[in-house]
Motif scaffolding. Structure first.
Motif, PDB file in Angstrom:
ATOM      1  N   UNK A  39      90.680  35.050  27.633  1.00  0.00           N
ATOM      2  CA  UNK A  39      89.979  34.748  28.871  1.00  0.00           C
ATOM      3  C   UNK A  39      88.660  35.503  29.000  1.00  0.00           C
ATOM      4  N   UNK A  40      87.669  34.831  29.554  1.00  0.00           N
ATOM      5  CA  UNK A  40      86.422  35.466  29.967  1.00  0.00           C
ATOM      6  C   UNK A  40      85.970  34.745  31.238  1.00  0.00           C
ATOM      7  N   UNK A  41      86.251  35.351  32.388  1.00  0.00           N
ATOM      8  CA  UNK A  41      85.971  34.689  33.655  1.00  0.00           C
ATOM      9  C   UNK A  41      85.080  35.543  34.544  1.00  0.00           C
ATOM     10  N   UNK A  42      84.235  34.869  35.286  1.00  0.00           N
ATOM     11  CA  UNK A  42      83.332  35.555  36.214  1.00  0.00           C
ATOM     12  C   UNK A  42      82.996  34.610  37.358  1.00  0.00           C
ATOM     13  N   UNK A  43      83.859  34.622  38.390  1.00  0.00           N
ATOM     14  CA  UNK A  43      83.646  33.777  39.560  1.00  0.00           C
ATOM     15  C   UNK A  43      83.183  34.647  40.716  1.00  0.00           C
ATOM     16  N   UNK A  44      81.978  34.393  41.190  1.00  0.00           N
ATOM     17  CA  UNK A  44      81.418  35.202  42.266  1.00  0.00           C
ATOM     18  C   UNK A  44      82.244  35.059  43.534  1.00  0.00           C
ATOM     19  N   UNK A  45      82.429  36.165  44.238  1.00  0.00           N
ATOM     20  CA  UNK A  45      83.136  36.210  45.528  1.00  0.00           C
ATOM     21  C   UNK A  45      84.616  35.889  45.421  1.00  0.00           C
ATOM     22  N   UNK A  46      85.129  35.779  44.227  1.00  0.00           N
ATOM     23  CA  UNK A  46      86.560  35.533  44.063  1.00  0.00           C
ATOM     24  C   UNK A  46      86.964  34.086  44.204  1.00  0.00           C
ATOM     25  N   UNK A  47      86.258  33.320  45.019  1.00  0.00           N
ATOM     26  CA  UNK A  47      86.557  31.901  45.192  1.00  0.00           C
ATOM     27  C   UNK A  47      85.260  31.139  45.477  1.00  0.00           C
ATOM     28  N   UNK A  48      85.240  29.887  45.107  1.00  0.00           N
ATOM     29  CA  UNK A  48      84.075  29.030  45.339  1.00  0.00           C
ATOM     30  C   UNK A  48      84.549  27.651  45.776  1.00  0.00           C
ATOM     31  N   UNK A  49      83.722  26.983  46.575  1.00  0.00           N
ATOM     32  CA  UNK A  49      84.045  25.618  46.981  1.00  0.00           C
ATOM     33  C   UNK A  49      83.312  24.648  46.051  1.00  0.00           C
ATOM     34  N   UNK A  50      84.063  23.733  45.462  1.00  0.00           N
ATOM     35  CA  UNK A  50      83.483  22.804  44.500  1.00  0.00           C
ATOM     36  C   UNK A  50      83.590  21.374  45.005  1.00  0.00           C
ATOM     37  N   UNK A  51      82.684  20.520  44.536  1.00  0.00           N
ATOM     38  CA  UNK A  51      82.655  19.119  44.942  1.00  0.00           C
ATOM     39  C   UNK A  51      83.586  18.265  44.120  1.00  0.00           C
ATOM     40  N   UNK A  52      84.868  18.570  44.154  1.00  0.00           N
ATOM     41  CA  UNK A  52      85.884  17.817  43.420  1.00  0.00           C
ATOM     42  C   UNK A  52      87.236  18.113  44.037  1.00  0.00           C
ATOM     43  N   UNK A  53      88.121  17.144  44.075  1.00  0.00           N
ATOM     44  CA  UNK A  53      89.447  17.363  44.637  1.00  0.00           C
ATOM     45  C   UNK A  53      90.297  18.216  43.701  1.00  0.00           C
ATOM     46  N   UNK A  54      91.308  18.839  44.248  1.00  0.00           N
ATOM     47  CA  UNK A  54      92.189  19.680  43.434  1.00  0.00           C
ATOM     48  C   UNK A  54      92.904  18.870  42.360  1.00  0.00           C
ATOM     49  N   UNK A  55      93.311  17.652  42.703  1.00  0.00           N
ATOM     50  CA  UNK A  55      94.050  16.836  41.731  1.00  0.00           C
ATOM     51  C   UNK A  55      93.180  16.475  40.529  1.00  0.00           C
ATOM     52  N   UNK A  56      91.892  16.171  40.759  1.00  0.00           N
ATOM     53  CA  UNK A  56      91.016  15.823  39.644  1.00  0.00           C
ATOM     54  C   UNK A  56      90.675  17.047  38.792  1.00  0.00           C
ATOM     55  N   UNK A  57      90.407  18.191  39.439  1.00  0.00           N
ATOM     56  CA  UNK A  57      90.124  19.390  38.659  1.00  0.00           C
ATOM     57  C   UNK A  57      91.341  19.782  37.835  1.00  0.00           C
ATOM     58  N   UNK A  58      92.520  19.704  38.429  1.00  0.00           N
ATOM     59  CA  UNK A  58      93.746  20.022  37.687  1.00  0.00           C
ATOM     60  C   UNK A  58      93.913  19.094  36.487  1.00  0.00           C
ATOM     61  N   UNK A  59      93.632  17.815  36.678  1.00  0.00           N
ATOM     62  CA  UNK A  59      93.778  16.856  35.583  1.00  0.00           C
ATOM     63  C   UNK A  59      92.833  17.194  34.433  1.00  0.00           C
ATOM     64  N   UNK A  60      91.591  17.548  34.753  1.00  0.00           N
ATOM     65  CA  UNK A  60      90.623  17.915  33.714  1.00  0.00           C
ATOM     66  C   UNK A  60      91.110  19.137  32.942  1.00  0.00           C
ATOM     67  N   UNK A  61      91.502  20.179  33.668  1.00  0.00           N
ATOM     68  CA  UNK A  61      91.950  21.415  33.022  1.00  0.00           C
ATOM     69  C   UNK A  61      93.199  21.170  32.174  1.00  0.00           C
ATOM     70  N   UNK A  62      94.127  20.375  32.683  1.00  0.00           N
ATOM     71  CA  UNK A  62      95.359  20.075  31.941  1.00  0.00           C
ATOM     72  C   UNK A  62      95.060  19.328  30.653  1.00  0.00           C
ATOM     73  N   UNK A  63      94.187  18.313  30.723  1.00  0.00           N
ATOM     74  CA  UNK A  63      93.900  17.500  29.542  1.00  0.00           C
ATOM     75  C   UNK A  63      93.172  18.306  28.466  1.00  0.00           C
ATOM     76  N   UNK A  64      92.179  19.110  28.874  1.00  0.00           N
ATOM     77  CA  UNK A  64      91.446  19.897  27.878  1.00  0.00           C
ATOM     78  C   UNK A  64      92.333  20.986  27.294  1.00  0.00           C
ATOM     79  N   UNK A  65      93.104  21.672  28.142  1.00  0.00           N
ATOM     80  CA  UNK A  65      94.015  22.699  27.641  1.00  0.00           C
ATOM     81  C   UNK A  65      95.072  22.086  26.729  1.00  0.00           C
ATOM     82  N   UNK A  66      95.562  20.907  27.081  1.00  0.00           N
ATOM     83  CA  UNK A  66      96.561  20.225  26.258  1.00  0.00           C
ATOM     84  C   UNK A  66      96.006  19.910  24.874  1.00  0.00           C
TER      85      UNK A  66
END
Length: 365
Positions: free
Chosen positions: A242-269
């Motif tokens: 891991x190498x992570x650097x998210x400012x303020x601990x959390x950020x609001x993104x222009x994407x739903x949780x279900x779509x972001x999860x799907x992207x992360x799952x498919x690439x990690x898979x």
């Protein structure tokens, strides 16, 4: 015979000039004297092209084209505005509403015929490309779908038949093993069906605007959990670097949780599936340039430049080298989601060595 709807309140222009010249060219012409009647005829007749005046009583041309775009059957009909106004502002307003072309009064017959032919040729070309894309998709479904459904179904049927035949004598350990096979295959089949349904829904462009308005509050913990859960399926958690650097601990993104999860799952898979156990899977996450940026690098099969260019639904590579679990279009699904959100997606790979996948999600305030 191509049908053209002409909506024009000037009877002499409508009936004795436009209709005359178009019928002389072999077109079937339907006419309407105002916007309300023209809109009704467009819905009933579904013409191949519409020529519409702007300034008309009851319903002007701008209102007509807006109403047409609210209905799926009429939204894609080529539309030519007919106007006596030649200033750029009115032309720009019409084009912004979705008009394909303009004819400014007065015009000669050749201008009319040329504009009509050009728009119909463009429509035919677009339909041809769409039909070719659909044919390619059907061919891939025909070649891939039966195998992908039958593989997990065969395991489920075989294991369940053994359980039914030997229910009185089977040992507890064997029972647990058989149930494990059934459960794993059922999950694979469920994911396969969900991915197909998601892909089909994403191809429905009418839903794109709604998708782009969705947001979520994203944290580093959420990202790690989503990727780690996928790695657990392959016993690869220890390979994640891991190498992570998210400012303020959390950020609001222009994407739903279900779509972001799907992207992360498919690439990690894909990273886990196509690299060997014990080799590192590097995950880099940062917030720069008003985007949440992700980078995955695995040291596995890799892809050639040609394979990257051919990424598409149901495309499978190197099946003879490593049996693929799934339909082989996880990256295509990912790419499509990212494209709809007007974000970036990029793959770099060296065949037989490594693959790096990068994508970004826009931040919102």
């Amino acid at each position: 015979m191509k049908r053209i709807l002409v909506i024009e309140d000037d009877v002499s222009l409508r009936e004795f000039m436009i209709k005359y010249f178009l019928e002389k060219e072999g077109y079937q012409v339907i006419t309407a004297e105002n916007g309300e009647i023209g809109l009704d005829k467009a819905k009933q007749e579904l013409p191949d092209l519409i020529i519409c005046d702007i300034m008309m009583p009851k319903m002007n041309g701008y209102e007509v084209i807006q109403a047409l775009h609210e209905h799926q059957q009429t939204a894609s009909i080529p539309f030519i505005f007919l106007t006596a106004m030649s200033d750029r502002a009115n032309i720009r307003d019409g084009m912004n509403l979705g008009a394909d072309d303009f004819l400014t009064k007065p015009f000669v017959s050749q201008e009319l015929i040329s504009a009509v032919n050009k728009r119909l040729e463009k429509k035919a070309s677009t339909e041809s490309r769409a039909n070719e894309k659909l044919k390619t998709l059907r061919d891939k479904i025909t070649s891939v779908l039966p195998h992908e459904f039958r593989t997990p179904l065969s395991t489920i049927l075989s294991a369940s038949n053994i359980l039914l035949d030997e229910v009185e004598t089977i040992e507890k350990d064997e029972l647990r093993e058989m149930l494990g096979y059934i459960n794993t295959s059922a999950k694979r089949l469920n994911r396969l069906i969900e991915n197909y349904l998601l892909y089909i829904s994403l191809e429905n462009s009418s839903a794109s605007d709604d998708i782009r308005t969705e947001q979520m509050l994203c944290t580093e913990e959420h990202i790690r959990e989503c990727i780690t859960n996928q790695a657990k399926k392959y016993n690869r958690v220890q390979d994640l670097v891991w190498q992570t650097s998210i400012s303020s601990g959390s950020v609001r993104v222009g994407m739903s949780e279900s779509y972001l999860n799907k992207i992360l799952e498919e690439i990690a898979d894909n990273s886990c599936k196509f690299s060997d156990h014990g080799t590192p899977i590097n995950v880099n996450v940062n917030t720069e340039n008003n985007h949440l940026n992700f980078e995955f690098t695995d040291h596995g099969l890799g892809m050639t430049k040609e394979q990257i260019e051919q990424i598409g639904a149901f495309m499978q590579f190197n099946r003879e080298v490593r049996e693929q679990q799934g339909s082989g279009f996880g990256l295509t699904l990912t790419k499509r989601i990212i494209e709809i959100h007007n974000s970036t997606f990029h793959i770099e790979s060296i065949a037989g060595t490594k693959t790096t996948v990068r994508f970004s999600v826009p931040l919102v305030s």
